[in-house]
Write a protein that holds these residues in place. Structure first.
Motif, PDB file in Angstrom:
ATOM      1  N   GLY A 162       0.781  -1.232   0.000  1.00 31.58           N
ATOM      2  CA  GLY A 162       0.000   0.000   0.000  1.00 31.58           C
ATOM      3  C   GLY A 162       0.813   1.283   0.000  1.00 31.58           C
ATOM      4  O   GLY A 162       0.284   2.365   0.269  1.00 31.58           O
ATOM      5  N   GLY A 163       2.103   1.192  -0.285  1.00 31.71           N
ATOM      6  CA  GLY A 163       2.939   2.398  -0.372  1.00 31.71           C
ATOM      7  C   GLY A 163       3.903   2.269  -1.535  1.00 31.71           C
ATOM      8  O   GLY A 163       3.846   1.305  -2.300  1.00 31.71           O
ATOM      9  N   THR A 164       4.797   3.247  -1.659  1.00 32.80           N
ATOM     10  CA  THR A 164       5.781   3.191  -2.736  1.00 32.80           C
ATOM     11  C   THR A 164       6.819   2.116  -2.419  1.00 32.80           C
ATOM     12  O   THR A 164       7.258   1.993  -1.280  1.00 32.80           O
ATOM     13  N   SER A 165       7.198   1.341  -3.437  1.00 33.80           N
ATOM     14  CA  SER A 165       8.243   0.334  -3.230  1.00 33.80           C
ATOM     15  C   SER A 165       9.583   1.044  -3.015  1.00 33.80           C
ATOM     16  O   SER A 165       9.748   2.207  -3.396  1.00 33.80           O
ATOM     17  N   THR A 166      10.523   0.354  -2.399  1.00 36.22           N
ATOM     18  CA  THR A 166      11.842   0.940  -2.146  1.00 36.22           C
ATOM     19  C   THR A 166      12.484   1.361  -3.463  1.00 36.22           C
ATOM     20  O   THR A 166      13.047   2.455  -3.572  1.00 36.22           O
ATOM     21  N   TYR A 167      12.381   0.500  -4.458  1.00 33.89           N
ATOM     22  CA  TYR A 167      12.961   0.793  -5.765  1.00 33.89           C
ATOM     23  C   TYR A 167      12.394   2.092  -6.333  1.00 33.89           C
ATOM     24  O   TYR A 167      13.137   2.968  -6.801  1.00 33.89           O
ATOM     25  N   TYR A 168      11.082   2.240  -6.260  1.00 36.58           N
ATOM     26  CA  TYR A 168      10.468   3.442  -6.829  1.00 36.58           C
ATOM     27  C   TYR A 168      10.706   4.679  -5.965  1.00 36.58           C
ATOM     28  O   TYR A 168      10.714   5.798  -6.484  1.00 36.58           O
ATOM     29  N   SER A 169      10.906   4.489  -4.666  1.00 33.46           N
ATOM     30  CA  SER A 169      11.292   5.645  -3.845  1.00 33.46           C
ATOM     31  C   SER A 169      12.620   6.194  -4.349  1.00 33.46           C
ATOM     32  O   SER A 169      12.790   7.405  -4.492  1.00 33.46           O
ATOM     33  N   TYR A 170      13.557   5.289  -4.618  1.00 33.24           N
ATOM     34  CA  TYR A 170      14.854   5.735  -5.150  1.00 33.24           C
ATOM     35  C   TYR A 170      14.695   6.302  -6.562  1.00 33.24           C
ATOM     36  O   TYR A 170      15.349   7.273  -6.920  1.00 33.24           O
ATOM     37  N   LYS A 171      13.821   5.696  -7.356  1.00 29.07           N
ATOM     38  CA  LYS A 171      13.607   6.239  -8.703  1.00 29.07           C
ATOM     39  C   LYS A 171      13.085   7.678  -8.631  1.00 29.07           C
ATOM     40  O   LYS A 171      13.452   8.520  -9.452  1.00 29.07           O
ATOM     41  N   GLU A 172      12.217   7.935  -7.657  1.00 28.70           N
ATOM     42  CA  GLU A 172      11.691   9.301  -7.506  1.00 28.70           C
ATOM     43  C   GLU A 172      12.786  10.265  -7.045  1.00 28.70           C
ATOM     44  O   GLU A 172      12.797  11.426  -7.424  1.00 28.70           O
ATOM     45  N   GLU A 173      13.699   9.756  -6.226  1.00 25.83           N
ATOM     46  CA  GLU A 173      14.784  10.615  -5.740  1.00 25.83           C
ATOM     47  C   GLU A 173      15.847  10.878  -6.804  1.00 25.83           C
ATOM     48  O   GLU A 173      16.545  11.888  -6.745  1.00 25.83           O
ATOM     49  N   PHE A 174      15.997   9.957  -7.738  1.00 31.01           N
ATOM     50  CA  PHE A 174      17.011  10.099  -8.794  1.00 31.01           C
ATOM     51  C   PHE A 174      16.381   9.911 -10.177  1.00 31.01           C
ATOM     52  O   PHE A 174      16.706   8.961 -10.887  1.00 31.01           O
ATOM     53  N   PRO A 175      15.483  10.837 -10.531  1.00 30.47           N
ATOM     54  CA  PRO A 175      14.741  10.648 -11.793  1.00 30.47           C
ATOM     55  C   PRO A 175      15.650  10.610 -13.021  1.00 30.47           C
ATOM     56  O   PRO A 175      15.298   9.992 -14.017  1.00 30.47           O
ATOM     57  N   GLU A 176      16.816  11.249 -12.925  1.00 31.66           N
ATOM     58  CA  GLU A 176      17.713  11.310 -14.086  1.00 31.66           C
ATOM     59  C   GLU A 176      18.777  10.220 -14.038  1.00 31.66           C
ATOM     60  O   GLU A 176      19.610  10.117 -14.933  1.00 31.66           O
ATOM     61  N   GLN A 177      18.845   9.467 -12.945  1.00 29.29           N
ATOM     62  CA  GLN A 177      19.915   8.467 -12.796  1.00 29.29           C
ATOM     63  C   GLN A 177      19.346   7.092 -12.460  1.00 29.29           C
ATOM     64  O   GLN A 177      19.448   6.627 -11.324  1.00 29.29           O
ATOM     65  N   PRO A 178      18.746   6.442 -13.468  1.00 30.26           N
ATOM     66  CA  PRO A 178      18.089   5.161 -13.188  1.00 30.26           C
ATOM     67  C   PRO A 178      19.033   4.100 -12.621  1.00 30.26           C
ATOM     68  O   PRO A 178      18.623   3.288 -11.796  1.00 30.26           O
ATOM     69  N   GLN A 179      20.318   4.133 -13.043  1.00 29.74           N
ATOM     70  CA  GLN A 179      21.252   3.117 -12.526  1.00 29.74           C
ATOM     71  C   GLN A 179      21.553   3.351 -11.043  1.00 29.74           C
ATOM     72  O   GLN A 179      21.729   2.399 -10.297  1.00 29.74           O
ATOM     73  N   THR A 180      21.624   4.614 -10.649  1.00 28.18           N
ATOM     74  CA  THR A 180      21.841   4.922  -9.229  1.00 28.18           C
ATOM     75  C   THR A 180      20.663   4.421  -8.408  1.00 28.18           C
ATOM     76  O   THR A 180      20.845   3.805  -7.346  1.00 28.18           O
ATOM     77  N   ALA A 181      19.452   4.671  -8.899  1.00 24.45           N
ATOM     78  CA  ALA A 181      18.254   4.208  -8.183  1.00 24.45           C
ATOM     79  C   ALA A 181      18.247   2.687  -8.072  1.00 24.45           C
ATOM     80  O   ALA A 181      17.999   2.127  -7.001  1.00 24.45           O
ATOM     81  N   LEU A 182      18.553   2.024  -9.175  1.00 25.31           N
ATOM     82  CA  LEU A 182      18.608   0.557  -9.169  1.00 25.31           C
ATOM     83  C   LEU A 182      19.671   0.072  -8.181  1.00 25.31           C
ATOM     84  O   LEU A 182      19.422  -0.822  -7.364  1.00 25.31           O
ATOM     85  N   GLY A 183      20.849   0.669  -8.245  1.00 26.00           N
ATOM     86  CA  GLY A 183      21.952   0.267  -7.374  1.00 26.00           C
ATOM     87  C   GLY A 183      21.609   0.431  -5.910  1.00 26.00           C
ATOM     88  O   GLY A 183      21.837  -0.469  -5.095  1.00 26.00           O
ATOM     89  N   LEU A 184      21.029   1.571  -5.561  1.00 29.59           N
ATOM     90  CA  LEU A 184      20.719   1.820  -4.148  1.00 29.59           C
ATOM     91  C   LEU A 184      19.654   0.859  -3.640  1.00 29.59           C
ATOM     92  O   LEU A 184      19.747   0.355  -2.511  1.00 29.59           O
ATOM     93  N   ALA A 185      18.650   0.576  -4.457  1.00 31.58           N
ATOM     94  CA  ALA A 185      17.604  -0.356  -4.034  1.00 31.58           C
ATOM     95  C   ALA A 185      18.181  -1.760  -3.852  1.00 31.58           C
ATOM     96  O   ALA A 185      17.912  -2.445  -2.865  1.00 31.58           O
ATOM     97  N   LEU A 186      19.006  -2.158  -4.800  1.00 35.34           N
ATOM     98  CA  LEU A 186      19.629  -3.479  -4.728  1.00 35.34           C
ATOM     99  C   LEU A 186      20.479  -3.596  -3.449  1.00 35.34           C
ATOM    100  O   LEU A 186      20.404  -4.588  -2.721  1.00 35.34           O
ATOM    101  N   LEU A 187      21.269  -2.568  -3.166  1.00 39.13           N
ATOM    102  CA  LEU A 187      22.155  -2.605  -1.995  1.00 39.13           C
ATOM    103  C   LEU A 187      21.365  -2.519  -0.687  1.00 39.13           C
ATOM    104  O   LEU A 187      21.724  -3.175   0.297  1.00 39.13           O
ATOM    105  N   ALA A 188      20.295  -1.731  -0.678  1.00 38.24           N
ATOM    106  CA  ALA A 188      19.457  -1.674   0.527  1.00 38.24           C
ATOM    107  C   ALA A 188      18.880  -3.063   0.808  1.00 38.24           C
ATOM    108  O   ALA A 188      18.821  -3.500   1.958  1.00 38.24           O
ATOM    109  N   GLY A 189      18.491  -3.767  -0.249  1.00 33.85           N
ATOM    110  CA  GLY A 189      17.989  -5.126  -0.082  1.00 33.85           C
ATOM    111  C   GLY A 189      19.066  -6.061   0.453  1.00 33.85           C
ATOM    112  O   GLY A 189      18.828  -6.839   1.378  1.00 33.85           O
ATOM    113  N   ASP A 190      20.255  -5.976  -0.124  1.00 34.94           N
ATOM    114  CA  ASP A 190      21.379  -6.790   0.367  1.00 34.94           C
ATOM    115  C   ASP A 190      21.628  -6.529   1.854  1.00 34.94           C
ATOM    116  O   ASP A 190      21.849  -7.456   2.635  1.00 34.94           O
ATOM    117  N   LEU A 191      21.598  -5.253   2.200  1.00 32.45           N
ATOM    118  CA  LEU A 191      21.851  -4.879   3.593  1.00 32.45           C
ATOM    119  C   LEU A 191      20.811  -5.512   4.514  1.00 32.45           C
ATOM    120  O   LEU A 191      21.157  -6.055   5.577  1.00 32.45           O
TER     121      LEU A 191
END
Lengths: 363, 363
Positions: free
Chosen positions: A114-143
């Motif tokens: 019922g809320g924004t996914s972690t991946y899309y939260s990062y996508k919203e924070e880095f609209p111009e840098q999709p790889q950064t958003a992907l990387g941060l979501a992936l690493l947050a999951g690993d963590l």
């Protein structure tokens, strides 16, 4: 009879709500401590941000069914408080957070719980840098995965118990990863077999969401889990299949407002769920062609979903799914009944009732 | 003097090659056993395929410097064979495989260790299904992380040692994830401070590639690691900074055929490495503008790289980097020298020599 069943259900519901409350406080405290204690690079703002997002997603967790399973598994053995059980609960939900964060990358899913996914939260924070958003979501999951193990490793428990808990979680995690791979594989053939779907459900969900929580609760309560491996697995499998069928059914036939997931999602992604598989299996050639022409189309509309639903109802697939999920829930119930008189009656009753209750709550 | 140094270097080289061979056999056996023993879904073809790709990437590992560090750390304490050390070596390299698989998703990198990256192998297998390729690579990486812990949990060792090894790896993994987030953060400001780059290097690389291997080797040899925490951290940090500077230097100034990585890669990705940072810091306003106009451009060419190299050389940045990496290597060397007479001389010598040797081999 009806009255006593209602009383049991009410009691069960109260217990689950009790676990939810207790665990909610526990989980909030955990994240507070994590911020204070975690050895993060001093100058980094991305680390605390990842904690924010992990906490946000984690605390949004609704039913906490895994947590209830674990506390009730300990109650199979004893009504006394059991050391290590809170750490095991945290570990379960942190591993779940890990799975959800990565799952939403895999599915490119904008929403979760019922809320924004972690991946899309990062996508919203880095609209111009999709790889950064992907990387941060992936690493947050690993963590989150490693935090889920750390919370056990730091628990003040006898070494052998601690090790058994960690082993259980590592085994559950590894099973889930191959289950998720298998889930992607499932969508490739035109018509996966039911056996394949059962195996997917087993690896992808049952092991981490039902089997591991029960094992952890029993271990914390001092039970020799290996001895009961077969019956616990059967229970988890039957319960898991029933639950997966409920989810798949609701994804197609349910109310979006209740499921929090658009009814088009599975269809657009071409997911060959229990529901879709049953429809394809029941449909005639021209209907099958119609369904296949919609499956996997990113622009599948509400009308398309209605078309699929109509074909399903024409062949009684909705009814068939409901009766199947009931049947598997009842098999789980029978399995749990066999735990008497070895284990405590009130907790056995919980495990007996919850599969059918889950199905009935769904429909 | 020169002759005896050469003899020591030759000996060191032989020992490293010895570890490489020994570990290569060990790692191959591990994957063979994994295929036989891993509890995978029977009908799934994706699970064995993920093993293939993980094995392929893992066995391609070149220097195995982490493995050498670990065996040599045990030799600081004893020249006798040490139980658990092989499992620790497997764990280190499996965690590394995990990091590489995920790193290549984050960087969208087609190659790794002179071959196709796991992510791109999947992309080639699923050219029409980019999300499937992404999902499988992500999950294969997750699986490698959990395998790296499982190999320790299954080792036939005293419980307390097993737990200490697992803890070390979980701590190293978590540090690396936040280090990698920090690495992405580093590229946002125009000119990151050197302190920031050191901290990135510490979290992203030193802890999992130097500190953890040394800790694991010492633990397996029965040493009380906590007592030596400060000196081990300093050594790992200095060695790590020196090594990161070497890598960053080579990425820009090195021979692509030797590095296996195009000289344009860091520049195209806009990475503010030690090398790029030093150039930006030394350049005048118009040169800085020139460099910034190239950084992050996906079509940056060999000519553009030459432009950046020229600006670097004009300000003596290449020379400055070489002397800095030497300085940090020497600081690591001094730190290792302080381990005498507590620890065994021949292994101390290894840790003294390897940082400077690493730099000299680079240049």
């Amino acid at each position: 009879m009806t009255n006593s069943v209602d009383a049991v259900t009410r009691q069960m519901q109260e217990r689950i709500e009790n676990y939810q409350r207790r665990f909610g406080v526990l989980f909030q405290d955990y994240f507070k401590r994590l911020r204070q204690e975690f050895d993060a690079p001093k100058l980094s703002r991305f680390t605390p941000r990842s904690f924010d997002l992990l906490e946000d997603l984690s605390l949004r967790g609704g039913k906490r069914q895994r947590v209830a399973f674990m506390y009730e598994a300990a109650r199979l053995v004893t009504s006394e408080p059991v050391p290590g059980i809170d750490e095991a609960a945290l570990s379960i939900e942190l591993l779940q957070t890990h799975l959800l964060v990565h799952d939403d990358i895999i599915d490119d899913a904008p929403t979760r719980r019922g809320g924004t996914s972690t991946y899309y939260s990062y996508k919203e924070e880095f609209p111009e840098q999709p790889q950064t958003a992907l990387g941060l979501a992936l690493l947050a999951g690993d963590l989150a995965a490693f935090l889920s193990l750390r919370v056990l490793l730091e628990a003040d428990l006898p070494l052998s118990l601690r090790q058994a808990l960690v082993e259980t979680q590592v085994t559950a995690g590894a099973a889930t990863f191959v289950g998720q791979m298998y889930d992607l594989e499932r969508d490739l053939p035109a018509l996966p077999t039911e056996e394949m779907l059962h195996e997917v459900s087993d690896y992808k969900a049952s092991r981490s969401s039902a089997l591991a929580p029960i094992q952890l609760g029993l271990l914390a309560a001092g039970e020799d889990v290996k001895q009961f491996d077969a019956t616990l697995r059967r229970y988890a499998l039957m319960f898991g299949i029933s639950g997966q069928m409920c989810d798949d059914y609701l994804s197609l036939f349910g109310d979006e407002k209740v499921t929090g997931k658009p009814a088009t999602a599975d269809v657009r992604d071409g997911r060959r769920t229990y529901a879709i598989r049953a429809i394809l299996a029941a449909a005639d050639a021209s209907e099958r062609e119609r369904v296949e022409s919609i499956l996997g189309r990113q622009d599948a509309s509400a009308d398309d979903i209605d078309t699929i639903r109509e074909i399903a109802r024409r062949h009684g697939v909705d009814q068939q799914l409901r009766s199947q999920m009931h049947r598997y829930a009842e098999e789980a119930c029978v399995e749990a009944a066999s735990w008497r008189p070895r284990w405590r009656d009130e907790a056995v009753t919980f495990f007996e009732r919850i599969p059918v209750w889950g199905v009935e709550r769904t429909l």
